[in-house]
Write an enzyme that holds these catalytic residues in place. Structure first.
Site, PDB file in Angstrom:
ATOM      1  N   SER A 255       0.850  -1.181   0.000  1.00  0.00           N
ATOM      2  CA  SER A 255       0.000   0.000   0.000  1.00  0.00           C
ATOM      3  C   SER A 255       0.888   1.234   0.000  1.00  0.00           C
ATOM      4  CB  SER A 255      -0.908   0.015   1.239  1.00  0.00           C
ATOM      5  OG  SER A 255      -0.124   0.115   2.422  1.00  0.00           O
ATOM      6  N   LYS A 256       0.277   2.405   0.009  1.00  0.00           N
ATOM      7  CA  LYS A 256       1.066   3.643  -0.044  1.00  0.00           C
ATOM      8  C   LYS A 256       2.010   3.771   1.142  1.00  0.00           C
ATOM      9  CE  LYS A 256      -1.977   6.485  -2.891  1.00  0.00           C
ATOM     10  NZ  LYS A 256      -2.760   7.728  -2.978  1.00  0.00           N
TER      11      LYS A 256
END
Length: 485
Positions: A255-256
């Protein structure tokens, strides 16, 4: 009988990368593109690009531009023009109607309410949620006149299908587990599953290399391929290779917060070189012995699907930065100077002239050994272009206490007498100051660095003096000594 592997080898390899332009080119997509590009190059084939822009509400031109820009930056050039899926909607519908006309598809008039009730009943019975085929064998004439319908594939219900996946190995699914997927929506528009199959066929794609989150789709798409092959022939099964996804360092889905950024962020915000990102992505799930530094030429020579692991790889930003540091040290000085010039100019608050660029290029051999990214490099170069008198950070100012200023004054006098301004001659002069004071050379170098750069870190102090030149160096020292009078 010719072995299947030999038959496959005789076919021209065609791979494709097919991103949806609903966002930027993310790191997982970039790796997929790289693997497809390398496999095509390694086998003398073609690498094609298809923009899957059928989601009109979410597909944007800026996202398309970012994907193309990111691929060009990574050096992943594609053969021919990019194909835009939305523009081929008529062709997709044509295939669905061919299947409908030949009994491999049918009209389904089930209403949204009926389908919702069907799913609720399946859920209550703890059954798999799938279409039950209620219109599969019914006469369309039973439907009310003018009633809306979708077109569904009449998928096989008996037996099983095995995909000899080039990464996952043999994977088998019972046909009874698959339902009759929708090919055309009630407004006549094609679904993603139909569009992908038709486009891959029309583009001549021989190898579908993509994330393993698409593995289940492969069985549904294969049913459609085989139905069309039965209708008109010439629709061969592609070779599938489903690559495990990338996870974060903690093992969770990327994910980010793990660094799952768009490619442009690695370039513009993190200062990563394209060759470093390519090398790092290549090693995420693929390997060639213990080799870590792999050139593009070597990658093309060595890449094979058989060397892709079956387990998810873990993204590690520190490893990427270390790899990037290697490529910065290997990069040409002129190229690095051009890359960091905008950031250096912004820090200096002025445009860099020809003389400034020449200085920046000459500084690179002294700056790049310490840099792990272009941000480091730009920051390290900043001292060369600071306006006098220099601002001091807190740590640098602490070195310029009375004792430090005394050493600074002695060093200034010694260097003022140096005729040939070069690193060796300057070291002799400053070493003399240190010897006279009974100190190590570093004790004199520290206040010198602070006065010359305003910071406590820099290239070697004599390289700094040589780069700044006689006038600028002595001027900066004089500024600092005058500020304390």
């Amino acid at each position: 009988m010719v072995a299947a592997a030999e038959t496959e080898a005789r076919k021209a390899v065609v791979t494709r990368f097919a991103p949806s332009p609903t966002g930027f080119l993310h790191i997982g997509g970039a790796r997929t593109a790289l693997f497809n590009w390398l496999y095509a190059k390694a086998n003398g084939g073609k690498f094609l690009l298809r923009i899957e822009d059928t989601d009109r509400a979410r597909s944007t031109q800026p996202a398309i531009d970012a994907i193309l820009d990111g691929m060009r930056w990574l050096g992943l050039d594609w053969d021919g023009e990019a194909v835009f899926q939305f523009a081929r909607a008529d062709r997709h519908a044509e295939v669905a109607h061919r299947l409908l006309a030949n009994g491999h598809a049918y009209k389904c008039f089930a209403t949204a309410e009926e389908l919702e009730a069907m799913r609720a009943e399946q859920k209550a019975r703890k059954q798999p949620l799938r279409y039950d085929g209620r219109w599969r064998d019914r006469d369309p004439a039973e439907a009310p006149e003018g009633a809306p319908y979708v077109v569904r594939l009449k998928a096989p219900r008996e037996g099983a299908v095995t995909i000899e996946d080039r990464v996952q190995g043999p994977v088998t699914v019972q046909n009874a587990e698959l339902d009759d997927m929708v090919l055309l929506r009630s407004d006549g528009t094609p679904t993603y599953m139909l569009a992908v199959v038709v486009d891959d066929h029309d583009m001549g794609v021989t190898h579908v290399i993509r994330g393993d989150d698409h593995l289940n789709n492969a069985f549904r798409q294969l049913a459609l391929i085989r139905a069309m092959d039965a209708v008109e022939g010439g629709w061969p099964d592609p070779v599938y290779a489903h690559v495990p996804l990338i996870h974060g360092a903690d093992g969770a889905k990327l994910s980010k917060r793990h660094g799952a950024l768009g490619v442009e962020a690695y370039r513009d915000e993190m200062g990563i070189l394209p060759e470093a990102l390519n090398n790092y992505l290549l090693r995420l799930g693929w390997g060639h012995g213990d080799d870590e530094i792999i050139t593009r030429t070597q990658a093309i020579q060595w890449f094979d699907l058989a060397d892709i692991g079956r387990s998810p790889s873990r993204f590690d930003t520190k490893k990427l930065e270390n790899l990037n540091g290697h490529y910065i040290r290997e990069a040409a000085d002129e190229r690095l100077a051009d890359l960091v010039a905008p950031a250096v100019a912004a820090g200096a608050g002025r445009v860099l002239g020809d003389g400034d660029m020449d200085l920046l290029r000459r500084a690179m051999p002294f700056l790049k050994p310490r840099a792990k990214d272009l941000r480091d490099l730009a920051e390290a170069a900043g001292f060369l272009f600071r306006t006098r008198p220099l601002d001091m950070d807190e740590r640098a100012a602490s070195l310029l206490d009375p004792a430090g200023l005394d050493l600074l004054a002695s060093a200034q006098r010694a260097m003022a007498g140096v005729d040939d301004w070069n690193a060796n001659a300057l070291e002799v002069a400053v070493r003399g100051v240190a010897d006279e004071a009974g100190l190590g050379l570093g004790k004199v170098a520290q206040p010198l660095r602070a006065a010359l750069t305003g910071r406590t870190t820099s290239p070697g102090i004599f390289d700094v003096l040589a780069l700044l030149g006689r006038e600028e160096s002595l001027g900066r020292l004089a500024d600092r000594l005058a500020a304390t009078v």
